[in-house]
Write a protein that holds these residues in place. Sequence first.
Motif, PDB file in Angstrom:
ATOM      1  N   TYR A 192     129.906  69.742-122.404  1.00 27.13           N
ATOM      2  CA  TYR A 192     129.029  70.281-123.443  1.00 27.13           C
ATOM      3  C   TYR A 192     128.077  69.207-123.967  1.00 27.13           C
ATOM      4  N   LEU A 193     128.621  68.005-124.138  1.00 31.33           N
ATOM      5  CA  LEU A 193     127.800  66.895-124.637  1.00 31.33           C
ATOM      6  C   LEU A 193     126.652  66.594-123.669  1.00 31.33           C
ATOM      7  N   SER A 194     126.970  66.555-122.383  1.00 29.62           N
ATOM      8  CA  SER A 194     125.959  66.284-121.363  1.00 29.62           C
ATOM      9  C   SER A 194     124.899  67.377-121.333  1.00 29.62           C
ATOM     10  N   LEU A 195     125.336  68.660-121.463  1.00 29.30           N
ATOM     11  CA  LEU A 195     124.394  69.783-121.447  1.00 29.30           C
ATOM     12  C   LEU A 195     123.435  69.707-122.636  1.00 29.30           C
ATOM     13  N   VAL A 196     123.964  69.406-123.819  1.00 31.00           N
ATOM     14  CA  VAL A 196     123.123  69.322-125.019  1.00 31.00           C
ATOM     15  C   VAL A 196     122.091  68.207-124.876  1.00 31.00           C
ATOM     16  N   ILE A 197     122.529  67.036-124.377  1.00 26.01           N
ATOM     17  CA  ILE A 197     121.597  65.904-124.200  1.00 26.01           C
ATOM     18  C   ILE A 197     120.511  66.268-123.195  1.00 26.01           C
ATOM     19  N   ASN A 198     120.918  66.869-122.088  1.00 23.99           N
ATOM     20  CA  ASN A 198     119.951  67.228-121.043  1.00 23.99           C
ATOM     21  C   ASN A 198     118.912  68.225-121.563  1.00 23.99           C
ATOM     22  N   HIS A 199     119.375  69.255-122.324  1.00 23.84           N
ATOM     23  CA  HIS A 199     118.458  70.315-122.763  1.00 23.84           C
ATOM     24  C   HIS A 199     117.707  69.962-124.042  1.00 23.84           C
ATOM     25  N   GLU A 200     118.373  69.342-124.994  1.00 25.20           N
ATOM     26  CA  GLU A 200     117.759  69.090-126.291  1.00 25.20           C
ATOM     27  C   GLU A 200     117.011  67.767-126.336  1.00 25.20           C
ATOM     28  N   LYS A 201     117.533  66.752-125.620  1.00 25.66           N
ATOM     29  CA  LYS A 201     116.873  65.444-125.600  1.00 25.66           C
ATOM     30  C   LYS A 201     115.944  65.294-124.387  1.00 25.66           C
ATOM     31  N   LYS A 202     116.001  66.295-123.511  1.00 25.84           N
ATOM     32  CA  LYS A 202     115.140  66.338-122.324  1.00 25.84           C
ATOM     33  C   LYS A 202     115.310  65.121-121.408  1.00 25.84           C
ATOM     34  N   THR A 203     116.515  64.637-121.282  1.00 27.05           N
ATOM     35  CA  THR A 203     116.803  63.494-120.404  1.00 27.05           C
ATOM     36  C   THR A 203     118.293  63.459-120.114  1.00 27.05           C
ATOM     37  N   ASN A 204     118.702  62.554-119.189  1.00 25.67           N
ATOM     38  CA  ASN A 204     120.134  62.427-118.920  1.00 25.67           C
ATOM     39  C   ASN A 204     120.765  61.435-119.895  1.00 25.67           C
ATOM     40  N   PHE A 205     122.073  61.302-119.815  1.00 27.11           N
ATOM     41  CA  PHE A 205     122.801  60.491-120.786  1.00 27.11           C
ATOM     42  C   PHE A 205     122.355  59.029-120.759  1.00 27.11           C
ATOM     43  N   ASN A 206     122.273  58.428-119.546  1.00 26.59           N
ATOM     44  CA  ASN A 206     121.932  57.000-119.427  1.00 26.59           C
ATOM     45  C   ASN A 206     120.553  56.717-119.999  1.00 26.59           C
ATOM     46  N   ASN A 207     119.572  57.565-119.676  1.00 26.09           N
ATOM     47  CA  ASN A 207     118.222  57.353-120.202  1.00 26.09           C
ATOM     48  C   ASN A 207     118.193  57.535-121.726  1.00 26.09           C
ATOM     49  N   TYR A 208     118.958  58.481-122.208  1.00 17.91           N
ATOM     50  CA  TYR A 208     119.052  58.736-123.654  1.00 17.91           C
ATOM     51  C   TYR A 208     119.573  57.496-124.387  1.00 17.91           C
ATOM     52  N   ILE A 209     120.670  56.933-123.892  1.00 16.84           N
ATOM     53  CA  ILE A 209     121.268  55.741-124.514  1.00 16.84           C
ATOM     54  C   ILE A 209     120.318  54.556-124.426  1.00 16.84           C
ATOM     55  N   ASN A 210     119.694  54.356-123.240  1.00 22.48           N
ATOM     56  CA  ASN A 210     118.790  53.216-123.066  1.00 22.48           C
ATOM     57  C   ASN A 210     117.568  53.327-123.978  1.00 22.48           C
ATOM     58  N   GLU A 211     117.062  54.552-124.184  1.00 17.96           N
ATOM     59  CA  GLU A 211     115.912  54.734-125.064  1.00 17.96           C
ATOM     60  C   GLU A 211     116.280  54.396-126.506  1.00 17.96           C
ATOM     61  N   LEU A 212     117.485  54.812-126.944  1.00 17.42           N
ATOM     62  CA  LEU A 212     117.945  54.447-128.289  1.00 17.42           C
ATOM     63  C   LEU A 212     118.040  52.935-128.439  1.00 17.42           C
ATOM     64  N   ARG A 213     118.554  52.288-127.409  1.00 16.10           N
ATOM     65  CA  ARG A 213     118.700  50.822-127.453  1.00 16.10           C
ATOM     66  C   ARG A 213     117.347  50.129-127.509  1.00 16.10           C
ATOM     67  N   ILE A 214     116.390  50.595-126.680  1.00 12.30           N
ATOM     68  CA  ILE A 214     115.069  49.970-126.643  1.00 12.30           C
ATOM     69  C   ILE A 214     114.357  50.165-127.986  1.00 12.30           C
ATOM     70  N   ASN A 215     114.444  51.383-128.558  1.00 10.51           N
ATOM     71  CA  ASN A 215     113.805  51.641-129.867  1.00 10.51           C
ATOM     72  C   ASN A 215     114.397  50.735-130.939  1.00 10.51           C
ATOM     73  N   PHE A 216     115.742  50.603-130.917  1.00 12.37           N
ATOM     74  CA  PHE A 216     116.393  49.709-131.875  1.00 12.37           C
ATOM     75  C   PHE A 216     115.928  48.272-131.666  1.00 12.37           C
ATOM     76  N   LEU A 217     115.841  47.867-130.410  1.00 13.66           N
ATOM     77  CA  LEU A 217     115.452  46.501-130.068  1.00 13.66           C
ATOM     78  C   LEU A 217     114.027  46.205-130.514  1.00 13.66           C
ATOM     79  N   LEU A 218     113.111  47.137-130.303  1.00 14.29           N
ATOM     80  CA  LEU A 218     111.709  46.913-130.691  1.00 14.29           C
ATOM     81  C   LEU A 218     111.585  46.619-132.178  1.00 14.29           C
ATOM     82  N   ASN A 219     112.273  47.403-132.975  1.00 13.48           N
ATOM     83  CA  ASN A 219     112.237  47.173-134.421  1.00 13.48           C
ATOM     84  C   ASN A 219     112.720  45.771-134.767  1.00 13.48           C
ATOM     85  N   ARG A 220     113.808  45.370-134.139  1.00 20.64           N
ATOM     86  CA  ARG A 220     114.392  44.065-134.468  1.00 20.64           C
ATOM     87  C   ARG A 220     113.507  42.922-133.980  1.00 20.64           C
ATOM     88  N   LEU A 221     112.893  43.107-132.800  1.00 21.92           N
ATOM     89  CA  LEU A 221     112.016  42.061-132.268  1.00 21.92           C
ATOM     90  C   LEU A 221     110.808  41.859-133.169  1.00 21.92           C
TER      91      LEU A 221
END
Length: 616
Positions: free
Chosen positions: A536-565
């Motif tokens: 269910y978690l994977s389905l929600v991420i795929n449909h609502e976040k429009k990406t797969n789990f790995n890309n979703y996590i990496n995008e969150l990390r990059i956004n967090f990183l940009l702010n800190r940099l």
Amino acid sequence: MSRLSLVMFFVLSPIWLYSRDQECATIELLPYLERIESLVEKQLIENPESFNEAKLIERKNESFGIQRVEACLDLFTFFIYRSTDKAKKYNDEAQRLALDLDFKPEYLKSSLNQAYIYFIQGLFGRALSKIAQIESQIESQNIHELIAESGTLKSYVFAEQGKYELALKTALDVLEMGEKSQNKYAEMRAYSAISHVYLRLNEYDKALDNCLKGLDLILTLEKVQYIFPKIDELARMAHKLEGIERASEIYEFYLRMEKKIQEPGSYVRSIVYMNMANIYIEEKEFTMADYFLSKSLDLIDSNNYRFRRPRAHVLMAKLYLEVQDTIQSITSYEKAFYSAKVINAFDVIKEVSKELSQLYLFNGDSLDAAAFSDLHLSISDSLFSVESEQRIKILEAERKIDNISRQKELLELRTESQAQKYRFLTLILILTLISTGIAAYSYMKVKKKNKLLFNRTKELTLEKLNQKKIVPDANSTARKPVTTKKGPKSQQAYIDEDVKEIILTKLQRFEEDNFFLDTKCSLRSLSEKLQTNQKYLSLVINHEKKTNFNNYINELRINFLLNRLVEDKDFRNSKLSYIARSSGFNNLNTFYSAFKKRLGILPSYFIKELNDEEMG
């Protein structure tokens, strides 16, 4: 005793009574003899252990691995002309070690050494069979030295069997391979084989020409182990071409070299004694001839040099004929015949069958005379035909044509070389200018693109940071529940709406709590943390976040990183490995790939531009 006899021979021979013409004739070989002596002196100084049995054995006993294998192979080389049994012992040890340690070239070398031992023992069939077993492996390894050794040994065997056409073709193939690959060792071995063929054909001028070419390479490559056999070959050819005086001079030199380093061993001495005996027979010195021939036969029999035995008995038969002992001559020819038959030395069988036919006829034994005459004719027709001789001539002609073609090509290349060099340099200059222009244009284009991407990324990051400061703190106000407009349930819905809303609410909390910074964050660990189903978690991420789990996590990390940099100068000047790990990435490669995929530029470039702007 042998050395004393040799010295007596040199004293008794009129070697010092040269005419002026004879002295001029010797000049041609003198430089080679001088170079041989210089090489021996050099090796005695630089590599004395190669002549010392005790030192070689000590080196073997103190070494391990590849060094021990090489020491065993060196001991084989040391003993092969001195003691076949000892040579075999050390070669067997080298082969076992090379096989156990998977040293392929050394294993193949020891296998060829075994084939050479078979050759020395007159086991020609076994020698060729051994070569056939490993020939494909040698070629696949593409080791020119081993290919040359294999071909040279085959040529030796064919020559001893009287298959001169095959022996010459095999040797010429080795020579062609050596010339094409510019491998001097292969050329050296090829010339040795070619010289051996022409010696068997009694074409001494061609034999000498190839012998000197091979000797020149031996001296260039400093292969001392081949020196003594070459000195003997020179003496044999000099005897046939210029007479006993020249042969005596060379054998005197041989004796001098033997005093400088350890004697070459029974294998070389056995043939030297045979050749000395042949000279004495021609000079009617029958006592000395019998002395050296007997010594040669003793060495041959005690060391089982079976392929030397037929020719030694032929010489003994000729000696008995000279002293008019027909019965003993027939006996010796018969020994030569049967020992040649054992090793399939067909050229000796041909020669001996003719001599026996004539001797039996002379003694009134017409039946045996007819039998050996028929044998001689059948062998001559099958193995020594005019057609075979013509094929040898064709091989020689092809070799000459190849040499002429190569010389012609060299002349054409020299004629065109200046023009080609000019055209080549002009082309290189044009290509360099074009390449430089393309590289400069590409660099400027990439630089401009990267700058645009940097500015865009920085602006978006600053905008998000400003918005975050305006929005009330999440801890001081209640989180807004994530709601979506509920409608009638559809068969096309991928998941129950209530379940979806619950998961989205939990994901929002997950994002705010920065759980994605955990390097061990995975779909499984997140589902356990959110207490929901992985699917269910994977389905929600795929449909609502429009990406797969790995890309979703990496995008969150990059956004967090940009702010800190952007905000934290000390953090962005840390090591990239620390920055990656602090942002939740396990390794730099994944970090680089995610950053580049998300923003189109590398993190190192983004950090550098931030620092440059701040300093500017």
